[in-house]
Motif scaffolding. Structure first.
Motif, PDB file in Angstrom:
ATOM      1  N   MET A 190       0.823  -1.259   0.142  1.00 59.90           N
ATOM      2  CA  MET A 190      -0.005   0.101  -0.042  1.00 59.90           C
ATOM      3  C   MET A 190       0.966   1.300   0.066  1.00 59.90           C
ATOM      4  O   MET A 190       0.448   2.221  -0.648  1.00 59.90           O
ATOM      5  N   THR A 191       2.135   1.178   0.589  1.00 61.93           N
ATOM      6  CA  THR A 191       2.904   2.352   0.788  1.00 61.93           C
ATOM      7  C   THR A 191       3.214   2.720  -0.617  1.00 61.93           C
ATOM      8  O   THR A 191       3.468   3.562  -1.203  1.00 61.93           O
ATOM      9  N   LEU A 192       3.811   1.448  -1.657  1.00 62.49           N
ATOM     10  CA  LEU A 192       4.243   1.782  -2.779  1.00 62.49           C
ATOM     11  C   LEU A 192       3.324   2.164  -3.735  1.00 62.49           C
ATOM     12  O   LEU A 192       3.650   3.018  -4.579  1.00 62.49           O
ATOM     13  N   MET A 193       2.105   1.756  -3.712  1.00 64.34           N
ATOM     14  CA  MET A 193       0.925   2.113  -4.510  1.00 64.34           C
ATOM     15  C   MET A 193       0.691   3.734  -4.148  1.00 64.34           C
ATOM     16  O   MET A 193       0.516   4.322  -5.046  1.00 64.34           O
ATOM     17  N   GLY A 194       0.590   3.998  -2.982  1.00 69.62           N
ATOM     18  CA  GLY A 194       0.351   5.617  -2.446  1.00 69.62           C
ATOM     19  C   GLY A 194       1.574   6.516  -2.815  1.00 69.62           C
ATOM     20  O   GLY A 194       1.220   7.547  -3.325  1.00 69.62           O
ATOM     21  N   GLU A 195       2.745   5.924  -2.976  1.00 66.42           N
ATOM     22  CA  GLU A 195       3.731   6.820  -3.342  1.00 66.42           C
ATOM     23  C   GLU A 195       4.010   7.127  -4.638  1.00 66.42           C
ATOM     24  O   GLU A 195       4.349   8.093  -5.167  1.00 66.42           O
ATOM     25  N   THR A 196       3.422   6.145  -5.320  1.00 67.85           N
ATOM     26  CA  THR A 196       3.609   6.112  -6.877  1.00 67.85           C
ATOM     27  C   THR A 196       2.451   7.074  -7.335  1.00 67.85           C
ATOM     28  O   THR A 196       2.863   7.676  -7.880  1.00 67.85           O
ATOM     29  N   THR A 197       1.397   7.015  -6.617  1.00 65.46           N
ATOM     30  CA  THR A 197       0.348   7.888  -7.037  1.00 65.46           C
ATOM     31  C   THR A 197       0.693   9.472  -6.572  1.00 65.46           C
ATOM     32  O   THR A 197       0.532  10.364  -7.407  1.00 65.46           O
ATOM     33  N   ASN A 198       1.306   9.402  -5.838  1.00 64.49           N
ATOM     34  CA  ASN A 198       1.921  10.796  -5.064  1.00 64.49           C
ATOM     35  C   ASN A 198       3.090  11.246  -5.888  1.00 64.49           C
ATOM     36  O   ASN A 198       3.613  12.567  -5.660  1.00 64.49           O
ATOM     37  N   GLY A 199       3.520  10.553  -6.659  1.00 65.54           N
ATOM     38  CA  GLY A 199       4.798  11.174  -7.701  1.00 65.54           C
ATOM     39  C   GLY A 199       6.150  11.127  -7.141  1.00 65.54           C
ATOM     40  O   GLY A 199       6.755  11.998  -7.363  1.00 65.54           O
ATOM     41  N   LEU A 200       6.129   9.983  -5.936  1.00 65.30           N
ATOM     42  CA  LEU A 200       7.408  10.182  -5.575  1.00 65.30           C
ATOM     43  C   LEU A 200       8.711  10.047  -6.344  1.00 65.30           C
ATOM     44  O   LEU A 200       9.833  10.806  -6.054  1.00 65.30           O
ATOM     45  N   ARG A 201       8.650   9.409  -7.489  1.00 65.14           N
ATOM     46  CA  ARG A 201       9.539   9.157  -8.330  1.00 65.14           C
ATOM     47  C   ARG A 201      10.185  10.563  -8.918  1.00 65.14           C
ATOM     48  O   ARG A 201      11.275  10.770  -9.336  1.00 65.14           O
ATOM     49  N   LYS A 202       9.297  11.562  -8.975  1.00 65.61           N
ATOM     50  CA  LYS A 202       9.537  12.913  -9.680  1.00 65.61           C
ATOM     51  C   LYS A 202      10.648  13.330  -8.603  1.00 65.61           C
ATOM     52  O   LYS A 202      11.018  14.463  -8.918  1.00 65.61           O
ATOM     53  N   ARG A 203      10.642  13.265  -7.479  1.00 68.98           N
ATOM     54  CA  ARG A 203      11.453  13.872  -6.348  1.00 68.98           C
ATOM     55  C   ARG A 203      13.089  13.529  -6.486  1.00 68.98           C
ATOM     56  O   ARG A 203      13.209  12.223  -6.722  1.00 68.98           O
ATOM     57  N   ASN A 204      13.802  14.264  -6.336  1.00 66.28           N
ATOM     58  CA  ASN A 204      15.180  14.007  -6.280  1.00 66.28           C
ATOM     59  C   ASN A 204      15.602  13.195  -5.184  1.00 66.28           C
ATOM     60  O   ASN A 204      16.573  12.372  -5.233  1.00 66.28           O
ATOM     61  N   ASP A 205      14.963  13.219  -4.222  1.00 70.59           N
ATOM     62  CA  ASP A 205      15.272  12.302  -2.941  1.00 70.59           C
ATOM     63  C   ASP A 205      14.403  11.187  -2.621  1.00 70.59           C
ATOM     64  O   ASP A 205      14.444  10.482  -1.646  1.00 70.59           O
ATOM     65  N   TRP A 206      13.885  10.597  -3.969  1.00 64.39           N
ATOM     66  CA  TRP A 206      13.042   9.366  -3.864  1.00 64.39           C
ATOM     67  C   TRP A 206      13.442   8.299  -3.206  1.00 64.39           C
ATOM     68  O   TRP A 206      12.919   7.628  -2.350  1.00 64.39           O
ATOM     69  N   ALA A 207      14.667   8.077  -3.587  1.00 64.33           N
ATOM     70  CA  ALA A 207      15.548   6.902  -2.820  1.00 64.33           C
ATOM     71  C   ALA A 207      15.713   7.107  -1.483  1.00 64.33           C
ATOM     72  O   ALA A 207      15.729   5.942  -0.745  1.00 64.33           O
ATOM     73  N   ASP A 208      15.979   8.154  -0.980  1.00 61.66           N
ATOM     74  CA  ASP A 208      16.271   8.400   0.586  1.00 61.66           C
ATOM     75  C   ASP A 208      15.022   8.159   1.302  1.00 61.66           C
ATOM     76  O   ASP A 208      14.797   7.681   2.346  1.00 61.66           O
ATOM     77  N   ILE A 209      13.706   8.945   0.827  1.00 62.20           N
ATOM     78  CA  ILE A 209      12.355   8.699   1.299  1.00 62.20           C
ATOM     79  C   ILE A 209      12.267   7.103   1.340  1.00 62.20           C
ATOM     80  O   ILE A 209      11.714   6.633   2.340  1.00 62.20           O
ATOM     81  N   LEU A 210      12.274   6.485   0.222  1.00 61.16           N
ATOM     82  CA  LEU A 210      11.897   5.201   0.064  1.00 61.16           C
ATOM     83  C   LEU A 210      12.943   4.246   1.054  1.00 61.16           C
ATOM     84  O   LEU A 210      12.175   3.300   1.740  1.00 61.16           O
ATOM     85  N   ASP A 211      14.101   4.589   1.023  1.00 61.45           N
ATOM     86  CA  ASP A 211      15.048   3.802   2.175  1.00 61.45           C
ATOM     87  C   ASP A 211      14.504   4.104   3.468  1.00 61.45           C
ATOM     88  O   ASP A 211      14.554   3.015   4.362  1.00 61.45           O
ATOM     89  N   ARG A 212      13.845   5.012   3.912  1.00 62.82           N
ATOM     90  CA  ARG A 212      13.063   5.232   5.335  1.00 62.82           C
ATOM     91  C   ARG A 212      12.065   4.289   5.257  1.00 62.82           C
ATOM     92  O   ARG A 212      12.021   3.995   6.350  1.00 62.82           O
ATOM     93  N   HIS A 213      11.054   4.378   4.528  1.00 62.07           N
ATOM     94  CA  HIS A 213      10.206   3.643   4.696  1.00 62.07           C
ATOM     95  C   HIS A 213      10.581   1.987   4.822  1.00 62.07           C
ATOM     96  O   HIS A 213      10.184   1.513   5.599  1.00 62.07           O
ATOM     97  N   TRP A 214      11.681   1.674   3.659  1.00 61.49           N
ATOM     98  CA  TRP A 214      12.009   0.334   4.212  1.00 61.49           C
ATOM     99  C   TRP A 214      12.804   0.094   5.347  1.00 61.49           C
ATOM    100  O   TRP A 214      12.436  -0.978   5.996  1.00 61.49           O
ATOM    101  N   ARG A 215      13.341   1.046   6.009  1.00 59.79           N
ATOM    102  CA  ARG A 215      14.140   0.897   7.414  1.00 59.79           C
ATOM    103  C   ARG A 215      12.655   0.493   8.363  1.00 59.79           C
ATOM    104  O   ARG A 215      13.090  -0.342   9.284  1.00 59.79           O
ATOM    105  N   VAL A 216      11.592   1.311   8.462  1.00 58.67           N
ATOM    106  CA  VAL A 216      10.817   1.038   9.137  1.00 58.67           C
ATOM    107  C   VAL A 216      10.211  -0.361   9.144  1.00 58.67           C
ATOM    108  O   VAL A 216       9.904  -0.939  10.044  1.00 58.67           O
ATOM    109  N   LEU A 217       9.931  -0.694   7.864  1.00 61.75           N
ATOM    110  CA  LEU A 217       9.316  -2.054   7.621  1.00 61.75           C
ATOM    111  C   LEU A 217      10.079  -3.115   7.877  1.00 61.75           C
ATOM    112  O   LEU A 217       9.425  -4.287   8.319  1.00 61.75           O
ATOM    113  N   VAL A 218      11.330  -3.089   7.886  1.00 60.12           N
ATOM    114  CA  VAL A 218      12.248  -4.334   8.143  1.00 60.12           C
ATOM    115  C   VAL A 218      12.968  -4.208   9.589  1.00 60.12           C
ATOM    116  O   VAL A 218      13.460  -5.166  10.096  1.00 60.12           O
ATOM    117  N   ALA A 219      12.447  -3.219  10.379  1.00 60.21           N
ATOM    118  CA  ALA A 219      12.991  -2.851  11.644  1.00 60.21           C
ATOM    119  C   ALA A 219      12.537  -4.118  12.646  1.00 60.21           C
ATOM    120  O   ALA A 219      11.339  -4.497  12.627  1.00 60.21           O
TER     121      ALA A 219
END
Length: 184
Positions: free
Chosen positions: A155-184
């Motif tokens: 659901m996060t990936l679907m929402g972030e795609t809808t939100n246009g995350l990929r258009k942001r220069n820092d998308w990889a950093d934001i996604l990495d923060r999501h990942w850290r929370v999910l695998v913690a």
């Protein structure tokens, strides 16, 4: 809506991708052969090289969405031989990098009024949820927790795609923060 430069022909995939764009922008009511042909810079007659009718096109769009935009992500993740947590990170990056969830909202809306779209949507979502739960089990989480984390990831990936995350220069950093929370 600007048409792409004039072409003599378009591939079947060109038609499918253009249809997904029209579906996203205008909904199922906007999916018309003439509108898609115009977007491709073609006449509507070229449509019949690839599809029998609009129903054939719509069936192909659903199949393409399920396989090309869900199935190949799963296949790529299965090929990864590194640590399970890293497999999750790479899958998340691929979904955003490829904008693979871009048509999901439009398919979900279409599924509310069409039985074929509803079945396709359910199959794809079930497949995503099952696979994501497996990913988190592989990473050491108990089945119930893995299921919740997997659903959160999807659901996060679907929402972030809808939100246009990929258009942001820092998308990889934001996604990495999501990942850290999910695998913690």
């Amino acid at each position: 809506m600007a048409a792409i430069e004039k072409k003599e022909k378009a591939s079947r995939e060109d038609w499918l991708l253009a249809t997904l764009d029209v579906l996203r922008e205008r909904g199922i009511e906007g999916v018309k052969v003439v509108a898609i042909a115009r977007r491709l810079g073609l006449t509507s007659g070229s449509f019949y090289w690839h599809f029998k009718n609009i129903k054939d096109l719509l069936d192909a769009v659903l199949a393409y969405w399920e396989e090309a935009l869900t199935g190949h992500i799963i296949e790529d993740a299965l090929k990864f031989e590194g640590p399970p947590e890293e497999r999750i990170r790479l899958l998340m990056q691929q979904v955003i990098r490829e904008d693979a969830s871009r048509p999901d909202g439009a398919i979900a809306v279409w599924a509310k009024s069409d039985a074929d779209a509803a079945l396709s949507y359910k199959r794809a979502m079930d497949r995503r949820f099952e696979f994501s739960a497996w990913l988190f089990q592989e990473a050491g989480f108990e089945p119930k927790e893995a299921e919740v984390r997997g659903r959160m990831m999807v659901m996060t990936l679907m929402g972030e795609t809808t939100n246009g995350l990929r258009k942001r220069n820092d998308w990889a950093d934001i996604l990495d923060r999501h990942w850290r929370v999910l695998v913690a």
